[in-house]
Design a protein around this motif. Sequence first.
Motif, mmCIF file in Angstrom:
data_model
loop_
_atom_site.group_PDB
_atom_site.id
_atom_site.type_symbol
_atom_site.label_atom_id
_atom_site.label_comp_id
_atom_site.label_asym_id
_atom_site.label_seq_id
_atom_site.Cartn_x
_atom_site.Cartn_y
_atom_site.Cartn_z
ATOM 1 N N VAL A 134 1.037 -1.161 0.016
ATOM 2 C CA VAL A 134 0.086 -0.105 -0.036
ATOM 3 C C VAL A 134 0.779 1.392 0.003
ATOM 4 O O VAL A 134 1.800 1.440 0.717
ATOM 5 N N SER A 135 0.572 2.169 -0.805
ATOM 6 C CA SER A 135 1.168 3.561 -1.116
ATOM 7 C C SER A 135 1.095 4.296 0.140
ATOM 8 O O SER A 135 -0.099 4.330 0.873
ATOM 9 N N PRO A 136 1.951 5.249 0.486
ATOM 10 C CA PRO A 136 1.926 6.216 1.534
ATOM 11 C C PRO A 136 0.617 7.076 1.066
ATOM 12 O O PRO A 136 0.001 7.635 2.209
ATOM 13 N N LEU A 137 0.530 7.330 -0.197
ATOM 14 C CA LEU A 137 -0.814 8.157 -0.574
ATOM 15 C C LEU A 137 -1.849 7.645 -0.110
ATOM 16 O O LEU A 137 -2.942 8.492 -0.005
ATOM 17 N N ALA A 138 -1.937 6.454 -0.121
ATOM 18 C CA ALA A 138 -3.274 5.727 0.336
ATOM 19 C C ALA A 138 -3.393 5.945 1.547
ATOM 20 O O ALA A 138 -4.665 5.912 2.173
ATOM 21 N N TRP A 139 -2.544 5.775 2.390
ATOM 22 C CA TRP A 139 -2.620 5.559 3.989
ATOM 23 C C TRP A 139 -2.832 7.203 4.447
ATOM 24 O O TRP A 139 -3.515 7.086 5.529
ATOM 25 N N LEU A 140 -2.377 7.993 3.605
ATOM 26 C CA LEU A 140 -2.311 9.570 4.255
ATOM 27 C C LEU A 140 -3.845 9.983 4.665
ATOM 28 O O LEU A 140 -4.043 10.485 5.613
ATOM 29 N N PRO A 141 -4.560 9.834 3.734
ATOM 30 C CA PRO A 141 -6.050 10.358 4.015
ATOM 31 C C PRO A 141 -6.572 9.874 5.267
ATOM 32 O O PRO A 141 -7.116 10.393 6.197
ATOM 33 N N ILE A 142 -6.387 8.365 5.354
ATOM 34 C CA ILE A 142 -7.255 7.575 6.681
ATOM 35 C C ILE A 142 -6.222 8.320 7.790
ATOM 36 O O ILE A 142 -6.989 8.314 8.850
ATOM 37 N N VAL A 143 -5.073 8.310 7.810
ATOM 38 C CA VAL A 143 -4.041 8.572 8.928
ATOM 39 C C VAL A 143 -4.565 10.044 9.228
ATOM 40 O O VAL A 143 -4.812 10.475 10.449
ATOM 41 N N THR A 144 -4.704 10.962 8.334
ATOM 42 C CA THR A 144 -5.178 12.496 8.720
ATOM 43 C C THR A 144 -6.523 12.567 9.466
ATOM 44 O O THR A 144 -6.625 13.097 10.429
ATOM 45 N N MET A 145 -7.470 11.627 8.901
ATOM 46 C CA MET A 145 -8.937 11.644 9.495
ATOM 47 C C MET A 145 -8.882 10.840 10.796
ATOM 48 O O MET A 145 -9.323 11.534 11.948
ATOM 49 N N VAL A 146 -8.089 10.037 11.012
ATOM 50 C CA VAL A 146 -7.903 9.402 12.520
ATOM 51 C C VAL A 146 -7.311 10.291 13.422
ATOM 52 O O VAL A 146 -7.760 10.382 14.322
ATOM 53 N N VAL A 147 -6.151 10.743 12.982
ATOM 54 C CA VAL A 147 -5.618 11.754 14.057
ATOM 55 C C VAL A 147 -6.174 13.112 14.349
ATOM 56 O O VAL A 147 -6.210 13.623 15.580
#
Length: 357
Positions: free
Chosen positions: A195-208
Motif C-alpha cells: 500500500v502506497s503512503p498516498l493511500a494511507w495519508l487520508p486515513i491517517v489524517t482523519m484518524v489523527v
Amino acid sequence: MTTVDPDFADREARKERVFARINKLDAWFKVLGLAWITPILKAAAGDNPKAQMKDIWLLLGVPLCAIIGFLLLWGTLAPKVQTSLGAIPGPAQVWDQVGNLHKDAQREWDKEVAFYERQEARNAKLIADGKADRVKERVYTGKPTYYSQIWTSIKTVFFGFLIATAVAVPMGIAAGLSKTANAALNPIIQIFKPVSPLAWLPIVTMVVSAVYTTNDGLFTKSFLVSAITVTLCSLWPTLINTALGVSTIDKDLVNVSKVLKMGTYSKITKLVLPSALPLIFTGLRLSLGVGWMVLIAAEMLAQNPGLGKFVWDEFQNGSSQSLAKIMVAVLTIGLIGFALDRLMYAIQSLFTFSNNR
C-alpha cells in the motif's frame, strides 16, 4: 651465528603495530563508507605502495571520476532542457542556491536573536516601572529555515521508525517462533505491504484529527500524520526479516533451550535475538530507507514543515530559483539517506561486535 640488528627489529615491531591499528580502523572505515582511507594509510606506512595505489584508484579514484563525469554530463545537458520555469539548473546554479539558503537561514537567525533581545529589553523595562504583571514571554514564530526543515524531517522519520520497530520486532519474533502466529500475520503482511503512503495519508489524517483534538499538545497534527504514515509503510521489512531470522535459528540451539527448560523471556533474549540479529538489522536498515522515502511524500501532503513541504512550497512558488532549490533538496535527501544507512550499519556493527565478544 647470525645477529639481528636491534634497530631493524624495533622498526619491524613498530610497523607491525601500525598495521594492526590500521586493520582495526579499517572495519570502521568500511562502516562509514570511507574504506579508501585504509590503503592510503598503508601506503604511507610503507606497505607495498604500488599495490595500495590500485586499491586507492578502485575505492577513491573510480568513484571520483564517476561523480565528475556525472557533473559534467549534468552541466552539459541541463541548459538544453527548457521547462515552464526556465532551463534545468546546472551544478553551478544549484551550488549558488546552497549559499542562498544558508544566507536566508542566517538572516532568520539574526531576526530571532533581535526578537528575543527586544522582548527581554521590554520586559526588563516593565519590571523596572513596576508593571511586572504585564511581562509576557512570546516564542519567535518566523519562517522555518532550511536547516530547521531538515531537522524536522529527521525527527519525524526517527519517530515513525521507532514506532515501527517497537511494533515489527515483537510481531516478527512471534511469527518466527509460532507457525500459528505466522499463518495469522502472513495475509495481513501481503495485503498491506504494497500500500502506497498516498493511500494511507487520508486515513491517517482523519484518524489523527478525530483522536488528537488538542491544539497545544506535545506534537503537531502534521507531525503525527507524517510520522504514523512512515510507521505504516516502513514496518514491513523489519517484520519480515525478523520473522525470517527467528525461524532459521539452528535447530540444535532450539533443542538445547528445551533441554535447559529455558523460559520464554530467557529463550528470546539469550537465544533468539542474538541469533537473528543480523537479519533483524538488515530489516531495520531497509525500514529506515523506506521510511525516509515515504516521509517526503507524506510531508508534502500533510504540510509538516520538513523537506517535503520545502519541495512542495518551491514547486508552488514557481520562481526562477525554485528548480535549483528543489534540486538542492533532492541532493540533501539523498545525502541524508546515505548517512542514515551508514548510521544503522554502524549500530549493527556495534551490536554484532559486542555479541561476538
